[in-house]
Design a protein around this motif. Structure first.
Motif, mmCIF file in Angstrom:
data_model
loop_
_atom_site.group_PDB
_atom_site.id
_atom_site.type_symbol
_atom_site.label_atom_id
_atom_site.label_comp_id
_atom_site.label_asym_id
_atom_site.label_seq_id
_atom_site.Cartn_x
_atom_site.Cartn_y
_atom_site.Cartn_z
ATOM 1 N N ALA A 1 0.983 -1.207 0.032
ATOM 2 C CA ALA A 1 -0.191 0.043 -0.007
ATOM 3 C C ALA A 1 0.931 1.160 -0.076
ATOM 4 N N VAL A 2 1.778 1.304 0.895
ATOM 5 C CA VAL A 2 2.738 2.496 0.865
ATOM 6 C C VAL A 2 3.327 2.603 -0.531
ATOM 7 N N THR A 3 3.965 1.432 -1.019
ATOM 8 C CA THR A 3 4.686 1.729 -2.179
ATOM 9 C C THR A 3 3.716 2.333 -3.128
ATOM 10 N N VAL A 4 2.543 1.561 -3.366
ATOM 11 C CA VAL A 4 1.502 2.193 -4.243
ATOM 12 C C VAL A 4 1.209 3.614 -4.323
ATOM 13 N N VAL A 5 0.959 4.140 -3.015
ATOM 14 C CA VAL A 5 0.838 5.535 -2.905
ATOM 15 C C VAL A 5 1.836 6.460 -3.119
ATOM 16 N N LEU A 6 3.218 5.990 -2.465
ATOM 17 C CA LEU A 6 4.051 6.858 -2.988
ATOM 18 C C LEU A 6 4.590 6.830 -4.286
ATOM 19 N N TYR A 7 4.521 5.795 -5.037
ATOM 20 C CA TYR A 7 4.795 5.736 -6.447
ATOM 21 C C TYR A 7 3.534 6.679 -7.187
ATOM 22 N N HIS A 8 2.552 6.577 -7.034
ATOM 23 C CA HIS A 8 1.813 7.578 -7.565
ATOM 24 C C HIS A 8 1.749 8.809 -7.319
ATOM 25 N N LEU A 9 1.893 9.150 -5.933
ATOM 26 C CA LEU A 9 2.284 10.519 -5.664
ATOM 27 C C LEU A 9 3.306 11.226 -6.248
ATOM 28 N N PHE A 10 4.465 10.411 -6.116
ATOM 29 C CA PHE A 10 5.633 11.132 -6.785
ATOM 30 C C PHE A 10 5.660 11.218 -8.315
ATOM 31 N N THR A 11 4.898 10.186 -8.908
ATOM 32 C CA THR A 11 4.745 10.323 -10.330
ATOM 33 C C THR A 11 3.777 11.703 -10.610
ATOM 34 N N GLU A 12 2.831 11.798 -9.973
ATOM 35 C CA GLU A 12 2.076 12.878 -10.400
ATOM 36 C C GLU A 12 2.499 14.172 -9.903
ATOM 37 N N PHE A 13 3.339 14.296 -8.851
ATOM 38 C CA PHE A 13 3.883 15.425 -8.386
ATOM 39 C C PHE A 13 5.088 15.892 -9.508
ATOM 40 N N SER A 14 5.735 14.707 -10.016
ATOM 41 C CA SER A 14 6.727 15.122 -11.143
ATOM 42 C C SER A 14 6.266 15.635 -12.215
ATOM 43 N N HIS A 15 5.006 15.360 -12.641
ATOM 44 C CA HIS A 15 4.323 15.961 -13.741
ATOM 45 C C HIS A 15 3.875 17.425 -13.395
ATOM 46 N N LYS A 16 3.348 17.624 -12.097
ATOM 47 C CA LYS A 16 2.845 18.981 -11.929
ATOM 48 C C LYS A 16 3.932 19.795 -11.758
ATOM 49 N N ALA B 1 10.251 -4.103 -7.718
ATOM 50 C CA ALA B 1 10.649 -2.896 -7.627
ATOM 51 C C ALA B 1 11.072 -2.775 -9.277
ATOM 52 N N PHE B 2 11.828 -4.000 -10.036
ATOM 53 C CA PHE B 2 12.114 -3.821 -11.255
ATOM 54 C C PHE B 2 10.823 -3.210 -12.204
ATOM 55 N N SER B 3 9.661 -4.026 -11.876
ATOM 56 C CA SER B 3 8.846 -3.779 -12.801
ATOM 57 C C SER B 3 8.123 -2.208 -12.612
ATOM 58 N N LEU B 4 8.380 -1.988 -11.396
ATOM 59 C CA LEU B 4 7.749 -0.500 -11.022
ATOM 60 C C LEU B 4 8.917 0.633 -11.797
ATOM 61 N N GLY B 5 10.119 0.114 -11.855
ATOM 62 C CA GLY B 5 11.100 1.134 -12.336
ATOM 63 C C GLY B 5 10.799 0.862 -14.134
ATOM 64 N N PHE B 6 10.436 -0.118 -14.472
ATOM 65 C CA PHE B 6 10.003 0.017 -16.036
ATOM 66 C C PHE B 6 9.049 0.665 -16.346
ATOM 67 N N LEU B 7 8.105 0.743 -15.379
ATOM 68 C CA LEU B 7 6.704 1.445 -15.799
ATOM 69 C C LEU B 7 6.963 2.995 -15.662
ATOM 70 N N LEU B 8 8.300 3.479 -15.230
ATOM 71 C CA LEU B 8 8.546 4.905 -15.279
ATOM 72 C C LEU B 8 8.603 5.478 -16.741
ATOM 73 N N PRO B 9 7.933 6.862 -16.608
ATOM 74 C CA PRO B 9 8.161 7.571 -17.942
ATOM 75 C C PRO B 9 9.476 7.927 -18.509
ATOM 76 N N ASP B 10 9.506 7.367 -19.805
ATOM 77 C CA ASP B 10 10.842 7.417 -20.540
ATOM 78 C C ASP B 10 11.547 8.835 -20.430
ATOM 79 N N ASN B 11 12.282 8.896 -19.671
ATOM 80 C CA ASN B 11 13.220 10.040 -19.505
ATOM 81 C C ASN B 11 14.614 9.614 -19.559
#
Lengths: 735, 216
Positions: free
Chosen positions: A233-248, A427-437
């Motif tokens: 749960a923590v991982t999911v929240v943090l992941y989405h949180l930071f992805t959203e924030f880095s967009h904003k 961890a690897f799969s989540l990293g793979f889902l990162l936006p391509d930069n």
């Protein structure tokens, strides 16, 4: 020589895979240009008459399932192969070997075909297909007692520990990136925090794989494992949180607050969805008494739906899956047949085993597939910081937790918990889902390095360390009825003492929950009479069933079943001299007769043919389920029968069903059934499985022969003298 | 709740603390509870215990209450029952449920284990003869199953018999057909529950602070 076989296997597989790809591209070409070539073909056909293709090759048709099956087969053959080389598999955990195999395969494929897309560990594939079986297996068989007893500790480690890890790693890496020498100034804070949140979570797959082999005690196992499950749960929240924030781009306080709220929503929502599906599943299982074959499917499908539904809303799928399994299990197990239970158990184990193997192999393959921008500082610092933050987190949290625990965690425990914090494929799969930069590849490299480090180094060394530190191992549980009695007794005792002390503690609430469960929930979710069966009795029934099956199985085996203890009921019953039966002596010839008779009957039953239908389950006496009531009665009867075998009282007030076997002077055996007991009637209707053990006894006064379960050893009869009267016998097939 | 009693003098608490190992705060809390249960009388009787409503739905209520009045649990090597107990005896019985502290030697752990198992043994051995006979064990199982509306005495008997068989085979190994197993002695009981880890299970949390009690 064995290594040679392996290499051949690998090469074979790789060549097929790449050949498949070639043929595929080849046939695609022909498929794609039929029209302009049509005329060409026609002209061709007039020139060469094509012969009728007796044997044609059309790989494209079956390509996808073929490749999938081949991969799975390879994975399983590897798994088999490891155990042929005992020395290696003893030192190196299986997960490491599988990763190495993956690396080899990936390397070979790459060598063959430079630009072949070897991206196997597709994130979608991983999260939707590979991960759920493992989590379901873990959640369904989660040992509830140690889990609930340590829930507070587990939650603290999972939530606070993961948060601490994420922030510590993220901030440290940001600090490192700011250093001029590293040349990574472009990395911003949010990316680093995102990276930290990905790499901080302890991975359940890796933990399971490694801890399974070291057999440490239950407490440590459940601590590390529970943490790895609940930190999702923590991982999911943090992941989405930071992805959203880095967009904003900018973060406000309101956003941070929403982040906290979303944590609760994600975790509690996931659990709620899981619980709902679990209850529906339990309710469904109440009505499956007429279609036993599909019972396991309900368990699997409801759980999978729970996972998928949670994923739809971006809630924590893992927690949903676990909640579903945990909620469903006690009710489903009371409702389903024994065979379905075995099926569920073995299917779950099978799927999770396959998944785990595939995950590790794909991890290896995908490592080779990536380009790896290597930045020594970044990667090495990541590894070090991960380890440091884990140790710091565990030590400080334990200090706080120990103030609230009754049984404190020692330094040894803390070390194992810290050292067991392995990272893995999530961890690897989540990293793979990162936006391509630009940073993605670097992050992936670092993640892979951390994973390799934890799995290889920590995974390999944890076993000798456990030995060195003399950490308590898992005790062999033999299902002792005494321990079960005392567990229940202690539960009530401690609840009582808490009530006397006047404070509502852990036991009080557990007791209240149990009573609520028994009074309301069980009535709804469990069929028939089982809903009122207390736990001690179910445990006893299970044990008796197990012993009965052992007895049946070993009827033809060479060794004695273990229940034939040298102590029997007559040793513990108070002596009543009047009722003691004289053990008569049988002449040698009679013994031979009896034995031959038994042997003959045993063989006869084996030859009975059965009509075969694909959809029918073999009816067997343990669960003839024409009606629930009968089943329950039969269970009780069965249990009584078995317990009579174990525990026949010296005084026979209850008359056993009388099936007399009388020996005449010749080798004829007359059997007559003069009982009107339900057992007698049932004898006609029950078909028996071929290796059913006959317990013959009779109570006639004339020939007091005694017979034991058909066993062909000579000392068996001798032992039977020491045993008490086997009691009411099982019906045999001479009706 | 009664008038605010002045806390008993520190020396008294010190004695008790030394004897039982509780802290002063815990003793204070338990003393308060004692007074609440006994309605400010100096001793507790059985009917005071029976008046606790939460205890009513506990299947082994009778045995728990009896354990408080059993002299064998007062650590003075006496035997027999009493009719009323003072706060000191109450505390001594409660101290059987204290968790072992962190830094204990193995011997201390072992002695705590023995103590807790002795408490359990005394609860089962109702006639004080030093062994748990089959009858007594059957009684234990019957009580356990009594509240559950079970399938009757028959099952309880079978379960108790199977359990007894297990004890006998663990403790005695092989027995001749005409030997008789008298009952579970304390040594056998220890052996039986060797793997049970009772020192981590038979504990409750004694609070240092007084939480308002909702049960009367």
């Amino acid at each position: 020589m064995r290594l040679g076989c392996w290499c051949v296997l690998l090469l074979l597989f790789v060549s097929v895979a790449s050949a498949g790809r070639d043929v595929d591209s080849g046939s695609n070409d022909t498929g794609r240009n039929p029209a302009p070539e049509d005329s060409h073909h026609q002209t061709n056909s007039t020139h060469h008459k094509k012969a009728f293709p007796v044997l044609s090759f059309n790989f494209d048709h079956v390509r996808k399932p073929f490749e999938i099956s081949l991969w799975i087969l390879l994975a399983l053959l590897m798994k088999l192969g490891f155990h042929i080389i005992p020395r290696v598999s003893h030192v190196v955990p299986e997960s490491c070997l599988l990763i190495v195999v993956g690396l080899l395969v990936g390397g070979i494929i790459k060598a063959f075909d430079e630009d072949a897309p070897v991206q196997m560990l597709d994130s979608k594939f991983f999260f939707l297909y590979l991960l759920p079986p493992i989590i379901l297996d873990a959640g369904y068989f989660l040992p509830m007692r140690p889990f609930t007893e340590n829930l507070g500790t587990i939650l603290v480690f999972a939530v606070v520990g993961t948060l601490w890890n994420a922030f510590f790693i993220g901030l440290t890496m940001y600090g490192v990136c700011q250093i001029e020498a590293v040349k990574l100034g472009r990395v911003d804070l949010l990316s680093c925090l995102l990276f930290g949140s990905i790499v901080s979570a302890v991975d359940p797959v890796a933990v399971l794989a490694v801890f399974e082999e070291i057999h440490i005690n239950e407490l440590l196992h459940i601590l590390v494992f529970g943490e790895s499950l609940l930190n999702d749960a923590v991982t999911v929240v943090l992941y989405h949180l930071f992805t959203e924030f880095s967009h904003k781009g900018t973060v406000t306080v309101a956003d941070a607050f929403l982040g906290v709220v979303s944590f609760f929503v994600v975790s509690l929502g996931g659990i709620l969805i899981g619980a709902i599906y679990g209850i529906i599943g339990a309710f469904t299982s109440r009505f499956t008494s007429h279609s036993r074959v599909i019972e396991p499917l309900f368990v699997f499908l409801y759980s999978y739906m729970a996972y998928l539904s949670a994923e739809v809303f971006h809630l924590s799928g893992i927690m949903s899956l676990i909640a579903c399994g945990v909620v469903m299990r006690p009710y489903v197990e009371a409702n389903i047949s024994h065979k379905s239970y075995t099926t569920i158990k073995y299917f779950l184990k099978m799927w999770s085993s396959v998944s785990e193997t595939l995950i590790f192999i794909f991890l290896g393959v995908s490592t080779v597939a990536q380009p790896h921008p290597w930045n020594w500082t970044f990667v090495v610092v990541t590894v070090v910081v991960c380890f440091v933050s884990r140790v710091l987190g565990v030590v400080s949290l334990t200090y706080i937790i120990n103030k609230f625990r009754i049984v404190k965690l020692t330094k040894k425990d803390q070390f194992i918990v810290a050292y067991g914090g392995l990272r893995g494929a999530i961890a690897f799969s989540l990293g793979f889902l990162l936006p391509d930069n630009e940073m993605k590849q670097l992050f992936l490299t670092a993640i892979i390095t951390v994973i390799f480090y934890t799995v290889f180094v920590q995974g390999m060394t944890i076993r000798p360390l456990v030995e060195l530190l003399a950490v308590k191992k898992k005790k062999e549980s033999k299902g002792s009825i005494n321990e079960e009695i005392h567990t229940q007794f202690l539960d009530h005792l401690l609840t009582g003492i808490e009530d006397i002390c006047g404070h509502y503690g852990h036991h009080h609430w557990k007791d209240k929950l149990n009573r609520f469960n028994k009074a309301y929930v069980k009535k709804w979710l469990i069929t028939g009479e089982r809903s009122t069966e207390p736990q001690l009795i179910s445990f006893y029934n299970k044990m008796e069933m197990k012993q009965a099956m052992m007895l049946v199985e070993s009827g033809s085996a060479a060794k004695l079943p273990t229940i034939m203890t040298p102590v029997s009921m007559q040793n513990i019953q108070p002596k009543e001299p009047l009722k003691r039966r004289a053990i008569p002596s049988i002449s040698k010839s009679r013994e031979q007769e009896i034995r031959k008779m038994l042997r003959g009957n045993l063989q006869k039953t084996r030859q009975r043919l059965r009509s075969y239908s694909r959809h029918d389950l073999m009816v067997d006496p343990f669960e003839e389920d024409v009606s629930e009531v009968r089943l329950r009665k039969q269970r009780v009867e069965m249990e009584r029968r078995m317990s009579h075998y174990l525990t026949v009282p010296a005084n026979r007030q209850e008359t056993p069903p009388v099936r007399k076997v009388a020996f005449e002077s010749e080798h004829q055996v007359y059997t007559y059934d003069d009982s009107e007991s339900p057992k007698g009637r049932r004898a006609q209707t029950n078909p028996r499985p071929p290796d059913e053990v006959h317990l013959l006894s009779e109570s006639s006064t004339r020939t007091n022969q005694r017979a034991t379960p058909a066993d062909e050893q000579d000392d068996q009869l001798k032992l039977s003298r020491c045993l008490s009267d086997p009691g009411p016998k099982k019906d045999d097939d001479e009706s | 709740m009664g008038a605010l009693q002045s806390a008993p003098a520190q020396p008294e608490y010190r004695d008790l603390a030394d004897k039982t190992g509780f802290s002063y705060e815990q003793i204070g809390v338990l003393h308060k509870r004692f007074k609440q249960l006994s309605h400010n009388e100096p001793t507790l009787r059985r009917d005071h215990f029976s008046a606790i409503p939460d205890l009513a739905c506990n299947p082994i209520r009778a045995q728990i209450i009896e354990a408080f009045f059993d002299r064998r649990n007062y650590r003075q090597n006496n035997e027999g029952k009493v009719e009323e107990i003072s706060f000191e005896e109450f505390l001594v019985v409660m101290s059987h449920f204290r968790p072992p502290s962190m830094n204990m030697t193995d011997e201390q752990r072992e002695s705590i284990r023995k103590e807790k198992l002795r408490f359990l043994f005394n609860m089962h051995d109702t006639d004080n003869d030093g062994t748990i006979t089959l009858q007594e064990y059957r009684h234990v199982v019957e009580e356990l199953l009594s509240r559950s509306g079970a399938l009757g005495k028959e099952t309880a008997k079978s379960i108790a018999d199977a359990a007894m068989l297990e004890v006998a085979s663990i403790s005695m190994g092989h027995m001749e057909p005409d030997e008789f197993y008298e009952g579970i002695t304390f040594e056998h009981f220890l052996k039986l529950l060797k793997g049970f880890e009772i020192e981590s299970k038979m504990n409750i949390r004694f609070l240092n602070m007084d939480t308002t009690t909702l049960c009367k």
